[in-house]
Design a protein around this motif. Structure first.
Motif, PDB file in Angstrom:
ATOM      1  N   GLY A  79       0.775  -1.230   0.000  1.00  0.00           N
ATOM      2  CA  GLY A  79       0.000   0.000   0.000  1.00  0.00           C
ATOM      3  C   GLY A  79       0.808   1.282   0.000  1.00  0.00           C
ATOM      4  O   GLY A  79       0.238   2.369   0.064  1.00  0.00           O
ATOM      5  N   ALA A  80       2.148   1.190  -0.078  1.00  0.00           N
ATOM      6  CA  ALA A  80       2.963   2.400  -0.161  1.00  0.00           C
ATOM      7  C   ALA A  80       2.796   3.053  -1.524  1.00  0.00           C
ATOM      8  O   ALA A  80       2.927   4.269  -1.672  1.00  0.00           O
ATOM      9  N   ASP A  98      -2.224  -9.187  -1.365  1.00  0.00           N
ATOM     10  CA  ASP A  98      -2.834  -7.871  -1.540  1.00  0.00           C
ATOM     11  C   ASP A  98      -2.536  -7.247  -2.886  1.00  0.00           C
ATOM     12  O   ASP A  98      -2.821  -6.069  -3.116  1.00  0.00           O
ATOM     13  N   LEU A  99      -1.976  -8.034  -3.804  1.00  0.00           N
ATOM     14  CA  LEU A  99      -1.640  -7.543  -5.129  1.00  0.00           C
ATOM     15  C   LEU A  99      -2.636  -8.084  -6.136  1.00  0.00           C
ATOM     16  O   LEU A  99      -2.933  -9.283  -6.160  1.00  0.00           O
ATOM     17  N   TYR A 100      -3.167  -7.200  -6.970  1.00  0.00           N
ATOM     18  CA  TYR A 100      -4.134  -7.587  -7.993  1.00  0.00           C
ATOM     19  C   TYR A 100      -3.624  -7.088  -9.337  1.00  0.00           C
ATOM     20  O   TYR A 100      -3.200  -5.932  -9.448  1.00  0.00           O
ATOM     21  N   ARG A 204      -5.165  -4.066  -3.597  1.00  0.00           N
ATOM     22  CA  ARG A 204      -6.576  -4.458  -3.528  1.00  0.00           C
ATOM     23  C   ARG A 204      -7.402  -3.479  -2.687  1.00  0.00           C
ATOM     24  O   ARG A 204      -8.526  -3.116  -3.055  1.00  0.00           O
ATOM     25  N   THR A 205      -6.865  -3.063  -1.555  1.00  0.00           N
ATOM     26  CA  THR A 205      -7.604  -2.136  -0.697  1.00  0.00           C
ATOM     27  C   THR A 205      -7.811  -0.800  -1.395  1.00  0.00           C
ATOM     28  O   THR A 205      -8.902  -0.213  -1.356  1.00  0.00           O
ATOM     29  N   ALA A 206      -6.762  -0.297  -2.065  1.00  0.00           N
ATOM     30  CA  ALA A 206      -6.877   0.975  -2.772  1.00  0.00           C
ATOM     31  C   ALA A 206      -7.920   0.891  -3.881  1.00  0.00           C
ATOM     32  O   ALA A 206      -8.669   1.846  -4.114  1.00  0.00           O
ATOM     33  N   LEU A 207      -7.985  -0.233  -4.560  1.00  0.00           N
ATOM     34  CA  LEU A 207      -8.963  -0.397  -5.631  1.00  0.00           C
ATOM     35  C   LEU A 207     -10.389  -0.306  -5.092  1.00  0.00           C
ATOM     36  O   LEU A 207     -11.281   0.262  -5.723  1.00  0.00           O
TER      37      LEU A 207
END
Length: 233
Positions: A79-80, A98-100, A204-207
């Motif tokens: 997430g950086a 956590d990578l998409y 993923r969270t940012a998306l």
């Protein structure tokens, strides 16, 4: 800018998106794709004398960081950075939860292959254990395990082709494009582990939480689809 090549903290403004791009083979092909999606780095990015690692872009709400390919995946997964471009080899090597990777950009084409010295044709026949030089230990172990072979991986970040001739490892696993470098060093390609292309990756969270990230995915996907249709025509 500090002596480490990073702008002072005022450059990193709250709320900005961070787009991670890789140094090396993919970058030249990635820049036109990024431009068509509305992301263009500032002039300093193209200055060969610049030691900066972070740059402004054509968007006030976005900065670019230029790092090693393996680090692109790490920055985005944690997430950086919210968005990045990297080869599918890196994605498969790390397999971050956590990578998409929603878009195959169709650039940076090459393959991850096994190679050996040309005169070692029968070296691996019946072997249950091999020493292999690579910077992809996870992919290498999985590949050889599927064939019932235990791979002892010697981690190298470059000059892979020297390992067999110097006795460090009898085989290597490395990126191959034309195969000329292998041939020039007396090696032959024996099998392909993975066909590779560059992918757009997102956290993923940012998306899920930032509409700008979803909009970027859509822009890159539309461009990839247009180029694919153009090639088909």
């Amino acid at each position: 800018m500090t002596s480490t090549g990073i702008h002072d903290n005022s450059f990193f403004r709250p709320g900005q998106l961070t787009f991670a791009v890789p140094k090396g083979r993919i970058l030249d092909e990635a820049l036109p794709v990024m431009a068509r999606a509305g992301v263009e780095p500032d002039a300093e990015f193209h200055d060969p004398k610049s030691r900066a690692l972070a740059f402004g872009t054509s968007r006030a709400d976005m900065r670019i960081i230029r790092v090693r390919a393996f680090d692109v995946a790490t920055f985005v997964a944690h997430g950086a950075a919210q968005v990045g471009i990297v080869g599918s080899d890196v994605i498969e090597e790390f397999d971050y939860a956590d990578l998409y990777a929603p878009v195959d950009l169709g650039i940076g084409l090459c393959r991850l292959s096994v190679a050996r010295l040309a005169d070692d044709e029968n070296e691996a026949a019946g072997a249950s254990h091999l020493r292999v030089a690579t910077k992809y230990p996870s992919l290498t172990r999985r590949h050889f395990e599927a064939a019932g072979v235990q791979a002892e991986c010697v981690k190298l970040n470059g000059a892979m082709e020297l390992a067999p001739s110097l006795g460090l490892a009898r085989q290597i696993v490395d990126l191959v494009s034309t195969g000329k470098t292998l041939k020039d060093n007396g090696l032959v390609e024996t099998s392909v582990i993975l066909e590779i292309s560059a992918r757009l990756i997102v956290n993923r969270t940012a998306l899920k939480t930032d509409a700008r990230v979803a909009a970027l995915v859509d822009a890159f996907r539309r461009d990839a689809e247009r180029r694919s249709e153009g090639h088909a025509a």
